[in-house]
Design a protein around this motif. Structure first.
Motif, mmCIF file in Angstrom:
data_model
loop_
_atom_site.group_PDB
_atom_site.id
_atom_site.type_symbol
_atom_site.label_atom_id
_atom_site.label_comp_id
_atom_site.label_asym_id
_atom_site.label_seq_id
_atom_site.Cartn_x
_atom_site.Cartn_y
_atom_site.Cartn_z
ATOM 1 N N LEU A 33 67.412 44.875 24.404
ATOM 2 C CA LEU A 33 66.191 45.279 25.093
ATOM 3 C C LEU A 33 64.999 44.590 24.470
ATOM 4 C CD1 LEU A 33 64.728 47.175 27.050
ATOM 5 C CD2 LEU A 33 64.669 48.858 25.209
ATOM 6 N N GLN A 34 64.197 43.908 25.262
ATOM 7 C CA GLN A 34 63.004 43.255 24.751
ATOM 8 C C GLN A 34 61.841 44.211 24.910
ATOM 9 O OE1 GLN A 34 63.097 40.277 23.210
ATOM 10 N NE2 GLN A 34 65.292 40.566 23.469
ATOM 11 N N LEU A 99 72.900 64.894 15.149
ATOM 12 C CA LEU A 99 73.054 64.119 16.378
ATOM 13 C C LEU A 99 73.000 62.619 16.097
ATOM 14 C CD1 LEU A 99 70.887 66.205 18.874
ATOM 15 C CD2 LEU A 99 73.328 66.398 18.353
ATOM 16 N N MET A 100 73.909 61.889 16.716
ATOM 17 C CA MET A 100 74.067 60.450 16.491
ATOM 18 C C MET A 100 73.654 59.673 17.736
ATOM 19 S SD MET A 100 77.609 58.398 15.614
ATOM 20 C CE MET A 100 78.370 58.865 17.186
ATOM 21 N N TYR A 101 72.664 58.793 17.562
ATOM 22 C CA TYR A 101 72.188 57.943 18.646
ATOM 23 C C TYR A 101 72.404 56.474 18.286
ATOM 24 C CZ TYR A 101 69.622 62.182 20.014
ATOM 25 O OH TYR A 101 69.280 63.463 20.362
ATOM 26 N N HIS A 102 72.562 55.658 19.317
ATOM 27 C CA HIS A 102 72.624 54.213 19.118
ATOM 28 C C HIS A 102 71.457 53.583 19.899
ATOM 29 C CE1 HIS A 102 76.543 55.340 17.525
ATOM 30 N NE2 HIS A 102 76.481 54.202 16.861
ATOM 31 N N ARG A 103 71.733 52.678 20.798
ATOM 32 C CA ARG A 103 70.627 52.010 21.488
ATOM 33 C C ARG A 103 69.964 52.932 22.512
ATOM 34 N NH1 ARG A 103 73.974 46.777 23.282
ATOM 35 N NH2 ARG A 103 75.054 48.488 24.332
ATOM 36 N N ILE A 104 68.652 52.781 22.647
ATOM 37 C CA ILE A 104 67.881 53.537 23.632
ATOM 38 C C ILE A 104 67.378 52.516 24.648
ATOM 39 C CG2 ILE A 104 65.993 55.150 24.007
ATOM 40 C CD1 ILE A 104 68.243 56.193 22.143
ATOM 41 N N LEU A 105 68.098 52.376 25.759
ATOM 42 C CA LEU A 105 67.858 51.309 26.718
ATOM 43 C C LEU A 105 67.491 51.846 28.094
ATOM 44 C CD1 LEU A 105 70.950 49.043 25.906
ATOM 45 C CD2 LEU A 105 68.652 48.888 24.940
ATOM 46 N N LYS A 106 66.624 51.120 28.778
ATOM 47 C CA LYS A 106 66.258 51.509 30.136
ATOM 48 C C LYS A 106 67.484 51.532 31.036
ATOM 49 C CE LYS A 106 63.032 50.408 33.860
ATOM 50 N NZ LYS A 106 61.947 49.481 34.306
ATOM 51 N N LYS A 107 68.392 50.560 30.814
ATOM 52 C CA LYS A 107 69.661 50.540 31.526
ATOM 53 C C LYS A 107 70.781 50.549 30.499
ATOM 54 C CE LYS A 107 72.455 47.870 34.799
ATOM 55 N NZ LYS A 107 72.536 46.640 35.634
ATOM 56 N N ARG A 108 71.683 51.497 30.604
ATOM 57 C CA ARG A 108 72.775 51.619 29.647
ATOM 58 C C ARG A 108 73.844 50.553 29.907
ATOM 59 N NH1 ARG A 108 74.979 57.454 30.256
ATOM 60 N NH2 ARG A 108 76.132 56.947 28.352
ATOM 61 N N PHE A 109 74.340 49.947 28.828
ATOM 62 C CA PHE A 109 75.414 48.971 28.944
ATOM 63 C C PHE A 109 76.724 49.491 28.349
ATOM 64 C CE2 PHE A 109 71.600 46.411 29.258
ATOM 65 C CZ PHE A 109 71.919 45.523 30.260
ATOM 66 N N ALA A 110 76.665 50.525 27.567
ATOM 67 C CA ALA A 110 77.855 51.106 26.950
ATOM 68 C C ALA A 110 77.729 52.620 26.982
ATOM 69 C CB ALA A 110 78.010 50.612 25.512
ATOM 70 N N SER A 111 78.857 53.291 26.831
ATOM 71 C CA SER A 111 78.859 54.749 26.977
ATOM 72 C C SER A 111 78.006 55.442 25.927
ATOM 73 C CB SER A 111 80.294 55.273 26.904
ATOM 74 O OG SER A 111 80.863 55.007 25.635
ATOM 75 N N ILE A 112 77.841 54.820 24.761
ATOM 76 C CA ILE A 112 77.060 55.480 23.711
ATOM 77 C C ILE A 112 75.578 55.142 23.768
ATOM 78 C CG2 ILE A 112 78.996 55.764 22.130
ATOM 79 C CD1 ILE A 112 78.074 53.316 20.623
ATOM 80 N N SER A 163 65.292 48.886 19.825
ATOM 81 C CA SER A 163 64.897 49.987 20.705
ATOM 82 C C SER A 163 64.583 51.260 19.927
ATOM 83 C CB SER A 163 66.006 50.279 21.721
ATOM 84 O OG SER A 163 67.177 50.756 21.076
ATOM 85 N N HIS A 164 64.811 51.253 18.636
ATOM 86 C CA HIS A 164 64.501 52.437 17.827
ATOM 87 C C HIS A 164 63.040 52.473 17.402
ATOM 88 C CE1 HIS A 164 69.007 52.592 16.505
ATOM 89 N NE2 HIS A 164 68.814 52.970 17.756
ATOM 90 N N PHE A 165 62.493 51.293 17.058
ATOM 91 C CA PHE A 165 61.131 51.306 16.517
ATOM 92 C C PHE A 165 60.496 49.928 16.608
ATOM 93 C CE2 PHE A 165 58.115 50.977 12.912
ATOM 94 C CZ PHE A 165 57.229 51.964 13.301
ATOM 95 N N ARG A 166 59.311 49.886 17.121
ATOM 96 C CA ARG A 166 58.431 48.714 17.095
ATOM 97 C C ARG A 166 56.987 49.194 17.099
ATOM 98 N NH1 ARG A 166 60.111 43.364 18.489
ATOM 99 N NH2 ARG A 166 62.167 43.115 17.555
ATOM 100 N N LEU A 167 56.109 48.444 16.442
ATOM 101 C CA LEU A 167 54.684 48.729 16.495
ATOM 102 C C LEU A 167 54.023 47.782 17.483
ATOM 103 C CD1 LEU A 167 53.885 49.170 12.690
ATOM 104 C CD2 LEU A 167 53.986 50.976 14.416
ATOM 105 N N ALA A 178 62.810 54.865 20.377
ATOM 106 C CA ALA A 178 63.260 56.191 19.943
ATOM 107 C C ALA A 178 62.152 56.948 19.231
ATOM 108 C CB ALA A 178 64.473 56.041 19.021
ATOM 109 N N VAL A 179 61.464 56.278 18.318
ATOM 110 C CA VAL A 179 60.382 56.935 17.582
ATOM 111 C C VAL A 179 59.232 57.273 18.521
ATOM 112 C CG1 VAL A 179 58.655 56.642 15.750
ATOM 113 C CG2 VAL A 179 61.018 55.907 15.370
ATOM 114 N N GLY A 180 58.917 56.370 19.451
ATOM 115 C CA GLY A 180 57.860 56.654 20.412
ATOM 116 C C GLY A 180 58.151 57.875 21.259
#
Length: 379
Positions: A33-34, A99-112, A163-167, A178-180
């Motif tokens: 995710l960009q 709770l366990m999270y992985h990528r936070i994407l606008k469109k999911r590519f994998a089940s997690i 996707s977890h954190f950017r400023l 995720a942080v946002g």
């Protein structure tokens, strides 16, 4: 609850699928995710003012101010007594959802993967149900400071994905990271503490420049988040020799120290795969650098025992994958378990509000770790 040995069956395929997709992403669809690195700055006006000729006007910088980050005060001081513990139905030997999270994407590519909206809805549910976030470090060390009658929850994000954190250019976390999302939920639910644990690899948050990595980690640590060890390159530690396992952990420890977040107190096992012998996941040394974790986290499928319980294993702390209720997730992911804990309130960790005491119903007093007996309050 199942033994910790059963967790790879549930999550290994999903993890491997993510890895395979990541390899194909560059050639096929650009999986990662960009996220925006800054806000757009308005250009010059489309037309000149009345009475002036239309001349090109250079864009002027727009002053920006970082948004205030929501904070939650320390819980009010409480001295637990049997009468008070009974009143709030305290049970500090109950189960805790990690709770366990992985990528936070606008469109999911994998089940997690989860979308920002799915993450937001789950965090809102936790806030409405009375959960109080704590970090993995606070949980593993038993430093659980939660208001009386509330329930601890540990929010964890693996792999240090962008996707977890950017400023952004204003110094604010990008909204749909995720942080946002967590900060946005905390603004609307002021008693929901905005903290989480982010376990990173060698390119935290997709950042390559050391100064950008340091700025990101400095922001997170300065706002109460935990940034900790997920190994250097995310290998399967169960398939590696002892020396290589230790190298993977130590190289990431050195990076964390350089970025201002080390030494780490917790570590999450890539793929949930335990090295052999098990003890080197928690303590070890490589090339003159040592590591010593209070807690090592699996990628399992159940709530964790309380860190005060005598059967609590700090080298194999269970987690719950964040997901809906399809397939195996009908029974082993967050939607199922959060519902189960609501239906079985006697099994859930309920705080007494006093971090110096451990309050439990009389029926559970035999489950406490021996070193904690001096802190017991029984009702």
């Amino acid at each position: 609850m199942r033994s910790s040995a059963s967790y790879p069956r549930i999550i290994a395929i999903a993890h491997i699928g993510v890895a395979a997709i990541g390899v194909m992403a560059v050639a096929v669809i650009g999986l990662m995710l960009q996220l925006p690195s800054g806000r757009a700055v308005p250009g010059p006006p489309a037309a000149a003012r009345i009475g002036q000729s239309a001349q090109p006007t250079p864009a002027q910088p727009v002053p920006t101010v970082a948004e205030p980050v929501p904070t939650v005060a320390e819980p009010p001081g409480v001295v637990s007594t049997p009468e008070f513990a009974k009143q709030v139905k305290a049970n500090e030997l109950g189960l805790v959802p990690v709770l366990m999270y992985h990528r936070i994407l606008k469109k999911r590519f994998a089940s997690i993967d989860r979308t920002p909206d799915q993450l937001r809805r789950e965090l809102e549910k936790l806030a409405k149900q009375g959960y109080w976030p704590i970090t993995a470090k606070e949980f593993a060390t038993g430093d659980i400071r939660v208001p009386a009658g509330r329930f601890p929850v540990v929010l964890t994000f693996d792999d240090g994905h962008e996707s977890h954190f950017r400023l952004d250019a204003s110094g604010n976390p990008v909204p749909n990271t995720a942080v946002g999302v967590l900060l946005d939920v905390a603004r609307r639910y002021p008693e929901f503490r905005p903290v989480a644990t982010l376990w990173i690899n060698h390119d935290p948050f997709g950042l390559r420049k050391p100064e950008e990595q340091a700025a990101a980690v400095r922001w997170l640590v300065g706002h109460g988040f935990e940034v900790a060890n997920h190994t250097w390159s995310h290998p399967n530690l169960a398939a590696m020799r002892k020396k290589k396992v230790k190298e993977q952990i130590v190289r990431l420890e050195r990076l964390l120290k350089k970025l201002g977040a080390g030494p780490a107190i917790t570590m999450a096992l890539p793929f949930g795969a335990m090295p052999h012998p098990k003890k080197i996941a928690r303590h070890g040394e490589w090339d003159g650098t040592t590591y010593d974790f209070a807690g090592v986290f699996l990628a399992g499928a159940e709530p964790s025992l309380s860190p005060y319980a005598k059967k609590f294993d700090p080298v194999a702390i269970q987690r719950i994958q964040s997901n809906g209720n399809k397939g195996e997730c009908r029974k082993w992911c967050s939607q199922y378990w959060l519902g189960w804990l609501n239906k079985h309130p006697g099994e859930r960790y309920v705080s007494d509000g006093d971090p110096t005491k451990i309050s439990v119903p009389q029926r559970l007093q035999g489950n406490i770790a021996p070193k904690r007996r001096g802190q017991l309050v029984i009702y």
